[in-house]
Design an enzyme around this catalytic site. Structure first.
Site, short mmCIF file in Angstrom:
data_model
loop_
_atom_site.label_atom_id
_atom_site.label_comp_id
_atom_site.label_asym_id
_atom_site.label_seq_id
_atom_site.Cartn_x
_atom_site.Cartn_y
_atom_site.Cartn_z
N LEU A 41 0.84 -1.20 0.00
CA LEU A 41 0.00 0.00 0.00
C LEU A 41 0.89 1.26 0.00
CD1 LEU A 41 -2.60 -1.29 2.61
CD2 LEU A 41 -3.02 -0.87 0.17
N GLY A 143 -3.97 7.80 -9.25
CA GLY A 143 -2.70 8.51 -9.27
C GLY A 143 -2.20 8.92 -10.63
N TYR A 182 10.63 19.96 -9.45
CA TYR A 182 11.15 19.54 -8.14
C TYR A 182 11.69 18.11 -8.13
CZ TYR A 182 7.04 16.79 -6.73
OH TYR A 182 6.08 15.83 -6.62
N GLY A 184 13.21 16.37 -10.58
CA GLY A 184 14.53 16.35 -11.20
C GLY A 184 15.57 17.01 -10.31
N HIS A 444 13.24 32.46 20.73
CA HIS A 444 14.59 32.81 20.28
C HIS A 444 15.58 31.79 20.82
CE1 HIS A 444 18.02 35.19 19.12
NE2 HIS A 444 18.51 34.99 20.35
C1 LIG Z 1 10.04 10.90 -7.14
C2 LIG Z 1 8.79 11.54 -6.58
C3 LIG Z 1 8.88 12.33 -5.46
C4 LIG Z 1 7.74 12.92 -4.93
N1 LIG Z 1 7.87 13.70 -3.81
C5 LIG Z 1 6.78 14.29 -3.30
C6 LIG Z 1 6.88 15.07 -2.12
O1 LIG Z 1 7.96 15.23 -1.54
N2 LIG Z 1 5.76 15.63 -1.62
C7 LIG Z 1 4.54 15.48 -2.24
O2 LIG Z 1 3.54 16.03 -1.75
N3 LIG Z 1 4.41 14.75 -3.36
C8 LIG Z 1 5.50 14.14 -3.90
N4 LIG Z 1 5.37 13.36 -5.01
C9 LIG Z 1 4.02 13.24 -5.63
C10 LIG Z 1 3.17 12.24 -4.86
O3 LIG Z 1 3.81 11.00 -4.85
C11 LIG Z 1 1.79 12.14 -5.51
O4 LIG Z 1 1.22 13.43 -5.60
C12 LIG Z 1 0.87 11.25 -4.69
O5 LIG Z 1 1.40 9.96 -4.54
C13 LIG Z 1 -0.52 11.18 -5.33
O6 LIG Z 1 -1.33 10.35 -4.57
P1 LIG Z 1 -2.53 9.52 -5.21
O7 LIG Z 1 -3.14 8.77 -4.10
O8 LIG Z 1 -3.38 10.42 -6.01
O9 LIG Z 1 -1.86 8.52 -6.27
P2 LIG Z 1 -0.67 7.47 -6.12
O10 LIG Z 1 0.16 7.69 -4.94
O11 LIG Z 1 -0.01 7.46 -7.45
O12 LIG Z 1 -1.43 6.09 -5.89
C14 LIG Z 1 -2.23 5.50 -6.85
C15 LIG Z 1 -2.22 4.01 -6.64
O13 LIG Z 1 -3.25 3.45 -7.46
C16 LIG Z 1 -2.83 2.17 -7.89
N5 LIG Z 1 -3.63 1.82 -9.07
C17 LIG Z 1 -3.67 2.47 -10.27
N6 LIG Z 1 -4.56 1.88 -11.09
C18 LIG Z 1 -5.08 0.83 -10.39
C19 LIG Z 1 -6.05 -0.14 -10.69
N7 LIG Z 1 -6.69 -0.16 -11.86
N8 LIG Z 1 -6.33 -1.06 -9.76
C20 LIG Z 1 -5.71 -1.07 -8.55
N9 LIG Z 1 -4.79 -0.14 -8.20
C21 LIG Z 1 -4.49 0.79 -9.11
C22 LIG Z 1 -1.36 2.38 -8.19
O14 LIG Z 1 -0.67 1.14 -8.15
C23 LIG Z 1 -0.94 3.32 -7.06
O15 LIG Z 1 -0.40 2.61 -5.97
C24 LIG Z 1 6.49 12.73 -5.55
C25 LIG Z 1 6.39 11.91 -6.69
C26 LIG Z 1 7.52 11.33 -7.20
C27 LIG Z 1 7.39 10.45 -8.42
#
Ligand SMILES: Cc1cc2nc3c(=O)[nH]c(=O)nc-3n(C[C@H](O)[C@H](O)[C@H](O)COP(=O)(O)OP(=O)(O)OC[C@H]3O[C@@H](n4cnc5c(N)ncnc54)[C@H](O)[C@@H]3O)c2cc1C
Length: 465
Positions: A41, A143, A182, A184, A444
């Site tokens: 998860l 996501g 951010y 990169g 402070h």
């Molecule tokens: C390298 C990197 C660094 C980052 N650093 C930061 C940070 O410092 N701070 C920050 O706020 N954000 C950061 N982010 C962005 C952050 O990770 C995302 O904004 C966040 O994870 C989005 O959450 P979410 O729940 O929308 O989607 P996600 O976290 O992408 O989760 C979606 C999940 O859905 C699952 N899924 C997709 N389709 C299906 C399906 N059909 N059936 C079952 N499961 C499925 C996927 O496997 C995934 O686990 C970073 C991203 C990256 C790539």
């Protein structure tokens, strides 16, 4: 297909948007399932995003301190060596503890984790690898994924995405990062601190385009001092990988003479796009916008009754805390409460050193909308705690309405900027004026005194400069 089980809510995706929505819905008394196709998860954030990148940023900063900064404190350490395998193993331990934490929270809140890939077969019905479930509400929280760059095919070996950038087994001699956002810059910083030569190629004439321009320019200077090279206004049109590295073709963004550049590893980090592949949205008729985001109204409802969406899969900043806030708001709306997210007060942080944090409007946005504003700035060189820490790079900048003094935006570059911005987020949520923050007694010596001084500076009354 026979229906296996019925739920009040089925959340598709176990990232910070999905898992938080599932937990909150369960807290509110609903019967909830969360479908996740990954083995763990936590989504992108915990597995291949926020958490592993921050673990490597921390470890690489420790290495950099040991090799470059400790002597100044009178701490002499001989023979500092890098054990990259251990650093990577530690990162995995951090990730593992975090993802297990979410699993524990699911058990505690009685959220059913359905393992597998979900497809919405009809409104109210979700199929997971051959088993069918029904739900009153379906939440799309699937996501995002990295945006591919035409001509630069990611092989996760020599040409890598951010996921590959978190897993390198050796420090590259020359890492070329495509994209000055951010992700990169954070990964570029990690490998620069560990000894790589790093070049960032950015199409635009500036880095971190969503951030305040003045802060971004300071940020670029700070990273340049650390040895990161920038090629702005430049596009990569092709890359050819071989065993001995990658040859890239670079061109001015506006057109012009092409040139070749060599790198050992190329990191493609030009942005992320919503991921909704295989979900069956077209068949069910869920509308997407032109960027591929699931279209939602202010209550996260799609055009199909009973199907909702949130997080990176919908419009707005792709940030874990934005996704999580939407998860809570949607669960509360589904429970008949007044869930709400204030999109004007969502902080964005770049976890480099110095850190960069931003909230509310930038100076460019205020100019464009014709709002009269005052600026208060205070540098960390004049902050006692920053001096004691040896972290004086950067400043706090507060933008306040010229008539009402209400804080409209705040931008920080400096030590622990991501934590400091929370004070201004709180102030903005309460509609505070710069004077309100200026009149608060700050301990402070703390870095937060720079926030107070910037608030004082809005009215030209900073005390320590
Ligand atoms: C390298 C990197 C660094 C980052 N650093 C930061 C940070 O410092 N701070 C920050 O706020 N954000 C950061 N982010 C962005 C952050 O990770 C995302 O904004 C966040 O994870 C989005 O959450 P979410 O729940 O929308 O989607 P996600 O976290 O992408 O989760 C979606 C999940 O859905 C699952 N899924 C997709 N389709 C299906 C399906 N059909 N059936 C079952 N499961 C499925 C996927 O496997 C995934 O686990 C970073 C991203 C990256 C790539």
């Amino acid at each position: 297909m026979a229906i296996s089980e019925s739920f009040d809510v089925i959340v598709i995706g176990g990232g910070p948007g999905g898992y938080i929505c599932a937990i909150r819905a369960a807290q509110l008394g609903m019967k909830v399932a969360c479908v996740e196709k990954r083995a763990t998860l936590g989504g992108t954030c915990l597995n291949v995003g926020c958490i592993p990148s921050k673990a490597l940023l921390q470890s690489s900063e420790e290495f950099f301190h040991a090799t470059h900064a400790l002597a100044d404190h009178g701490v002499l350490v001989d023979g500092v060596k890098l054990d990259l395998a251990r650093m990577q193993a530690r990162k995995e331990e951090v990730v593992s503890a975090n993802v297990k934490g979410v699993e524990f929270l699911f058990k505690k809140n009685k959220v059913v984790w359905v393992k597998g890939t979900a497809r919405i077969s009809a409104p109210g019905q979700v199929d997971v690898d051959g088993t069918s479930y029904t739900a009153k509400h379906i939440v799309i929280a699937t996501g995002s994924e990295s945006v591919p760059l035409p001509g630069v095919a990611v092989d996760e070996r020599k040409i890598i995405s951010s996921t590959g950038g978190l897993e390198l087994a050796a420090v590259p001699k020359h890492l070329l990062v495509i994209g000055g956002g951010y992700i990169g810059l954070e990964l570029g910083s990690v490998w620069r601190r560990l000894g790589a030569e790093v070049t960032v190629v950015e199409f635009l004439e500036r880095i971190v385009p969503a951030m305040d321009g003045e802060v971004a320019r300071h940020f670029q200077r700070a990273l340049t001092k650390q040895g990161i090279k920038f090629r702005l206004g430049t596009k990569v049109t092709a890359a050819r990988g071989g065993d001995d590295g990658v040859t890239l073709i670079l061109e001015p963004a506006k057109g012009g003479v092409a040139e070749e550049m060599r790198a050992d590893i190329v990191l493609v980090a030009i942005g992320r796009r919503p991921y909704t592949q295989g979900l069956g949205l077209a068949e069910v008729g869920v509308a997407l916008d032109t960027r591929g985001c699931v279209q939602t109204d202010a209550h996260y409802a799609t055009n199909i009754p009973g199907i909702h969406a949130l997080g990176d899969a919908i419009a707005g900043p792709m940030l874990a805390h934005k996704a999580g806030e939407e998860g809570v708001a949607l669960a509360e709306i589904l429970a008949g409460q007044a869930g709400h997210v204030n999109y004007g007060v969502i902080p964005g942080v770049v976890y480099t050193a110095p850190e960069m944090a931003s909230i509310g409007q930038t100076e460019e946005e205020l100019k464009e909308s014709g709002v009269a504003y005052n600026v208060g700035k205070f540098p960390f060189t004049a902050n006692g705690r920053a001096r004691a820490m040896g972290a004086m790079e950067g400043f706090v900048k507060i933008l306040a309405d010229a008539k009402t003094d209400k804080i409209l935006g705040a931008h920080i570059i400096g030590p622990d900027a991501g934590t400091l911005i929370a004070e201004l987020a709180t102030a903005m949520e309460f509609g505070a004026s710069a004077e309100d923050v200026a009149r608060i007694c700050h301990a402070h010596p703390t870095l937060n005194e720079a926030v107070k001084e910037a608030a004082l500076a809005v009215a030209d009354r900073a005390l320590h400069i």
